[in-house]
Design an enzyme around this catalytic site. Structure first.
Site, PDB file in Angstrom:
ATOM      1  N   SER A  73      94.837  41.852   4.303  1.00 50.96           N
ATOM      2  CA  SER A  73      96.212  41.988   3.836  1.00 50.96           C
ATOM      3  C   SER A  73      96.689  43.388   4.221  1.00 50.96           C
ATOM      4  O   SER A  73      95.909  44.182   4.742  1.00 50.96           O
ATOM      5  CB  SER A  73      96.260  41.837   2.317  1.00 50.96           C
ATOM      6  OG  SER A  73      95.574  42.934   1.734  1.00 50.96           O
ATOM      7  N   LYS A  74      97.919  43.677   3.927  1.00 57.01           N
ATOM      8  CA  LYS A  74      98.483  45.000   4.254  1.00 57.01           C
ATOM      9  C   LYS A  74      97.627  46.120   3.676  1.00 57.01           C
ATOM     10  O   LYS A  74      97.338  47.109   4.315  1.00 57.01           O
ATOM     11  CB  LYS A  74      99.898  45.112   3.679  1.00 57.01           C
ATOM     12  CG  LYS A  74     100.909  44.369   4.509  1.00 57.01           C
ATOM     13  CD  LYS A  74     102.032  45.292   4.956  1.00 57.01           C
ATOM     14  CE  LYS A  74     102.807  44.685   6.104  1.00 57.01           C
ATOM     15  NZ  LYS A  74     103.582  43.508   5.690  1.00 57.01           N
ATOM     16  N   ARG A  75      97.207  45.885   2.438  1.00 59.52           N
ATOM     17  CA  ARG A  75      96.411  46.882   1.734  1.00 59.52           C
ATOM     18  C   ARG A  75      95.108  47.189   2.482  1.00 59.52           C
ATOM     19  O   ARG A  75      94.587  48.288   2.468  1.00 59.52           O
ATOM     20  CB  ARG A  75      96.103  46.339   0.333  1.00 59.52           C
ATOM     21  CG  ARG A  75      95.248  47.197  -0.550  1.00 59.52           C
ATOM     22  CD  ARG A  75      95.178  46.565  -1.948  1.00 59.52           C
ATOM     23  NE  ARG A  75      94.697  45.191  -1.894  1.00 59.52           N
ATOM     24  CZ  ARG A  75      93.422  44.852  -1.936  1.00 59.52           C
ATOM     25  NH1 ARG A  75      92.498  45.785  -2.019  1.00 59.52           N
ATOM     26  NH2 ARG A  75      93.062  43.587  -1.903  1.00 59.52           N
TER      27      ARG A  75
ATOM     28  N   GLY B 151      94.745  46.993   5.734  1.00 57.08           N
ATOM     29  CA  GLY B 151      94.939  47.519   7.081  1.00 57.08           C
ATOM     30  C   GLY B 151      95.559  46.518   8.029  1.00 57.08           C
ATOM     31  O   GLY B 151      95.540  46.711   9.239  1.00 57.08           O
TER      32      GLY B 151
END
Ligand code: GLU
Length: 474
Positions: free
Chosen positions: A242-244, A246
């Site tokens: 996910s964005k978190r 990377g």
């Protein structure tokens, strides 16, 4: 090897080039380079609603930044729609595909009926063997492939091994919609064939598509390219990226100050290895990479490892090379544009001179911006909190003496000359060297850490150094 290897990277321009896409591009590129083949680029812009020119531009920009070059012009899949139509119609003429005429409501009812019987919601093939003369008047049909009903379709995958799909699970899927537009499944096959692609390397989320695509290849009597479905990248905790974790566009990695070579090294090592080698140059990767050595298991993305690897690449690089990349990347880096605006010949030369010391303390180019900030600062320098603690009254007294000692340096202003003046002064005054060097550093850079203080003095020059010290003692 009989034929030249032709790989392709086929992104859908619905967003940035994300890190997983960059790794897919890298594997295609490495394999092409390793085999002296070529890599083509195809923009899969068939989905008109979700595809944007801005996304295409971002993908090309991301690839270029990484140095993942493609051969020839990028191919637009959308522009090839007439050819996709032609092949679909040819399949109908060959008796390998047929027109079907259900309305969306009828298809939904068919799926519902299957579900009610506990069967998978598949097309029931009701137009497969009907005579074209039975077609309803005035209705444009959709073309469906005649999928085999018995046996299995086997995907010979160089990463996943032999993957078998029972044909009873494959229905007669649509290859050309009733509006004349190809489906994605069909377009990919026609494009890969026409572009002469010999090796398909892509994410393993496309593995079941590979079975359906194989059905089209067989129907056309075309050779199926070598297939390699590489495992997706997961977060450090094993969950989907996910964005978190990377899952950002590659331009975000550029802004965070990672070097293309380090990012490529890191991505190559996600799911592939060459003995115990961790640090690889691009040349190493090209000579060592083989698609057959990619692991089946999901790879985990770990920022800390990427950062450490980036630091190693920065230190390994020659100062001239690092300097060039740093200057070119400056406008994209956090805090970089302000520095870029103030670049002149003088501070460029200072930067190059300070680089050996600066790169020892930086793991990213952003940290380099931070470390180099003292070169660009204007007097009186902003002093950060930690540096302010080093400039108490006692320290200022010591600084006064240091200023005197440095003012007395005659001859060339070098790190060695500054060092001997400071050492003599420390010894004469009974100060530990650190008790002189620390406040000196704080006064010269505004920070508590920096390259060696004598190097800092040399790089700043006599006049600027003395002026910065004066600012803190008056
Ligand atoms: N356009 C697809 C994607 O971005 C790739 C399709 C393929 O490689 O065959 O996921």
């Amino acid at each position: 090897m009989p034929d030249k290897v032709v790989t392709r990277f086929a992104p859908s321009p619905t967003g940035f080039l994300h890190i997983g896409g960059a790794r897919t591009a890298l594997f295609n590129w490495l394999y092409a380079k390793h085999t002296s083949g070529i890599m083509l680029l195809r923009i899969e812009d068939t989905d008109r609603e979700r595809s944007t020119d801005a996304a295409t531009a971002a993908i090309l920009d991301g690839l270029s930044w990484l140095g993942l070059t493609w051969d020839g012009e990028p191919v637009s899949q959308f522009e090839r729609a007439p050819r996709h139509r032609e092949v679909a119609e040819e399949l109908v003429r060959m008796g390998k595909a047929y027109y079907s005429y259900e309305t969306p409501a009828e298809l939904e009812a068919m799926r519902e009926a299957a579900r009610a019987k506990g069967l998978p919601p598949r097309y029931n093939g009701q137009w497969r063997d009907r005579a074209p003369s039975e077609a309803p008047a005035g209705v444009k049909g959709a073309i469906r492939i005649k999928a085999p009903t018995e046996g299995e379709t086997v995907v010979h995958d160089r990463v996943q091994g032999e993957v078998r799909f029972p044909n009873k699970d494959l229905d007669d899927f649509i290859i050309l919609r009733s509006d004349g537009n190809p489906t994605y499944m069909h377009a990919v096959v026609v494009d890969d064939h026409d572009m002469g692609v010999t090796h398909i390397i892509r994410g393993d989320d496309h593995l079941t598509n590979a079975a359906r695509q194989t059905v089209i290849y067989h129907a056309m009597g075309w050779d199926v390219p070598s297939m390699s479905h590489i495992p997706l990248i997961h977060g450090a905790d094993g969950a989907k990226l996910s964005k978190r974790h990377g899952a950002l566009g590659v331009e975000a990695y550029r802004a965070m100050g990672y070097l293309p070579e380090a990012l490529l090294n890191y991505l190559a090592r996600l799911g592939w290895s060459h003995g115990d080698d961790e640090i690889m140059s691009i040349k190493d990767m090209i000579s060592w990479f083989d698609i057959g050595d990619v692991n089946k298991g999901a790879a985990r993305f770990d920022f800390a490892k990427l950062e450490a690897l980036n630091g190693v690449h920065m230190r390994r690089m020659s100062d001239a090379e690092l300097f060039e990349i740093f200057i070119a990347t400056l406008p994209y880096l956090e805090g970089g544009p302000a520095m870029a605006a103030r670049l002149d010949d003088r501070n460029k030369a200072q930067l190059l001179a300070a680089l050996p010391g600066l790169k020892e303390r930086a793991k990213t180019l952003v940290e380099l911006v931070d470390g180099a900030a003292f070169l660009f600062a204007t007097r009186p320098l902003p002093i950060d909190d930690k540096a302010a603690l080093l400039l108490n009254d006692d320290a200022r007294k010591i600084l006064r003496g240091a200023h005197e000692a440095l003012s007395a340096v005659s001859g060339d202003w070098t790190a060695a000359a500054a060092e001997s003046a400071i050492r003599d002064y420390a010894q004469a005054g009974g100060h530990k060297l650190g008790a002189v060097a620390q406040p000196l550093r704080a006064a010269l850079t505004g920070k508590s850490t920096s390259p060696g203080v004598f190097d800092v003095l040399a790089v700043l020059g006599r006049e600027e150094s003395l002026a910065r010290i004066s600012d803190q003692i008056d």
